[in-house]
Design an enzyme around this catalytic site. Sequence first.
Site, PDB file in Angstrom:
ATOM      1  N   HIS A 183      -7.829 -13.087   7.700  1.00 58.48           N
ATOM      2  CA  HIS A 183      -7.768 -11.718   7.184  1.00 58.48           C
ATOM      3  C   HIS A 183      -9.023 -11.268   6.440  1.00 58.48           C
ATOM      4  CE1 HIS A 183      -5.928  -8.009   6.319  1.00 58.48           C
ATOM      5  NE2 HIS A 183      -4.681  -8.413   6.252  1.00 58.48           N
ATOM      6  N   TYR A 201       4.700  -1.691  -1.115  1.00 60.08           N
ATOM      7  CA  TYR A 201       3.303  -1.659  -0.670  1.00 60.08           C
ATOM      8  C   TYR A 201       3.279  -1.226   0.794  1.00 60.08           C
ATOM      9  CZ  TYR A 201      -1.478  -3.470   0.183  1.00 60.08           C
ATOM     10  OH  TYR A 201      -2.803  -3.615   0.497  1.00 60.08           O
TER      11      TYR A 201
END
Length: 782
Positions: free
Chosen positions: A471, A587
């Site tokens: 990531h 989120y």
Amino acid sequence: MAEAHQAVAFQFTITPEGIDLQLSHQALRQVYLSGLRSWKKRVTRLKNNVITGVYPASPSSWLFVVIAILATMYTRSDPSMGLIAKIQEHLPVSVQCRTVVSAVLFSTLLWLLLIFTMRLCLKQLLSYHGWMYEQHGKVSNTTKIWAAMVRIFSGRQPLLYSYQGSLPNLPVPAVKDTVKRYLESARLLMSDSEYERMTTLAKEFESSLGNRLQWYLKLKAMWASNYVSDWWEEYVYLRGRGPLMVNSNYYGMDFLYVTPTPIQAARAGNTLHACLLYRRKLNREEIKPVTVLNVPLCAAQCERIFNTTRIPGEETGKKHFLLLSMLIIEYVAVFHRGRYFRLWLYHAGRMLSPREIEHQIQHILDDPSPPVTVEAKLAALTAGDRVPWAQARKEFFSSGVNKRSLDCIEKAAFFVALDDDEQGMMGDDPAGNLDRYAKSLLHGKCYDRWFDKSFTVVLYKNGKNGLNAEHSWADAPIMAHVWEYVMTTDCFQLGYTEEGHCKGDVASSLPPPTRLTWDIPAECQERIERSLAVAQTLADDVDFHVLPIQDFGKGAIKKCKISPDAFIQIALQLAYYRNRGSFTLTYEASMTRLFREGRTETVRSCTSESCTFVRALEGGEEVCRHLFRTAAEKHQHLYRMAMTGEGIDRHLFCLYIVSKYLGEESPFLKEVLSETWRLSTSQTPLQQVELFDFVNHPDYTTCGGGFGPVADDGYGVSYIIIGENMINLHISCKHSCPQTDSHKFGADIKKALMDLLELMSPEKPDPSKAEQNHSKNSKKDL
């Protein structure tokens, strides 16, 4: 050995008559072709740099300006207002050439000034974001004029990186605005006393330390391309000391219902060849820039797709990637049954065909040699905690054969894992097998993925494939763009024979893949086992559920005249409330790639409007439709603000980093940054819709991808909207938390979606509107 013999370009022997040279023409030819290909790449790169450097103008426009200036001079007019004459006075050339040279120099300077002006104008135009706040179908004249100007200054046929120099910098919001928006988002999740205390801390921060920290951020914003991204990469990703597996890495799936071939080596041949085709387009910058309503997005992350590895550090992680402008590695590292191989994807200056790659992969699959010592579990070092891996790397992989083999993996274009398992939506338990397929891509056996590589292509025994991506180097939409191209090119462009093999022929001179060798001491073996134990515990705790929802998608939602993303996000709030009996900090990832080097921002999807709607719906109130639209509009407003640099969390994060550099403690920032995201969500948008034909090929449906849970007692939810009639959900949590269950939450989400669709159905009357109409009619009667 044959491959060793071919690697020698010439041999010589000493005879009484002198030195006898025996040249290998085949080897010399390969050297020549490889060098020729390298020079072609350099020329292409140089040409692209020139084209990108003068964009939105074109190199040919320089000639037009020169001819125009020379033409005006021959008409005895001076378009330079005396500047050409000034240039002539300082030229050390003959009188005959002085006029032409000075005119060319002036034309070049004028051309560069025009380019600078056009780029500056385009940058100012791209800084306007009012178009995002326009109502659907009601575009203001200002936005229409802006759109026309953008088309004029955008030029034609842009390359991938053409817009990079024209993208605006991410703005720094005002401290008071960020604090105000934060308090608004936190109010519904706090009691009155908690909110009063947090308000006091926020006001103290805003009036004292906040202004000082803000000054440093503004200074950084003026100096750096992006005031967030480098700190975000360093402190959120690279300084993380926990495992990448599950916690950070994410996965992408194959087609849901179709496996193009059951032959593992054949699927590998087309998949790897499609990756090479994408990399070639990337190197030539032939990939069309991604845009949102003709507004370009930043493409900086694309530079790190290939030849990228995350290197562990004892104090902080380090990014290690080979710049495409310096070196392009032409092989991949392959893992199969505990062995590592180096597979060259180019031969004699050309790219291997899919059939040739299939042949090479089959050679690896047929190799009977066993792994040595704990070679099979070596990659567990990349799955466990980062500090032990950093220490082991420094101690056992810094020299000798281990360093050479590790360098081969870390410098490879990407990593390939050949699994002996069969995966996919198949058998008597398709739903359960789909869940196991997701878990396999997310963590595998904890030692059969190189979790540090930018991405690992996973190929299963039954022909199914997928990927696992690291990531820190880029966000999921970048990798999704690659994977969309690879999947569609594999099936619709390359194709297979009737027997399921790749198309094409195999050259007889291909050297076989090279087996990597290791010398792993007993102490290192103990480190590997400890890392594997940590990773295995983490993997076993993951509860995963993949939920395809058919006959429900964007088409049905659009009939309700609601944003699909807002619709799903409110459904998630409703599902969580039914699942846990409360609301939680939520989120949702939003991108900031409208700005240079932008990455992500947080949308706090749990709002007072969405909570009011959920309570009203559960309470059976009749004004739910109106409340739902209000909640959807609020969510869209927050999403737009996040995309345009007016988010909350990245600004507070950077203020916190500055406070740490200054040695200042802020109770407000400390509490904000320690909040738990028990519901973490992300949409994977389908970016290249033109590559998919859901009408003629409805079975070729991409399944999207997912990620692990962020909180120990929370859920991770990834979703992708497929065409008009399908949504795929990827839901994760942990078995160790008794309050979470991915399958139960999936059922709650599906029911919430259906309930909202029934509520907002166009055929169903809106009680709030009916009441308003009744009131108006009553007034008319009076």
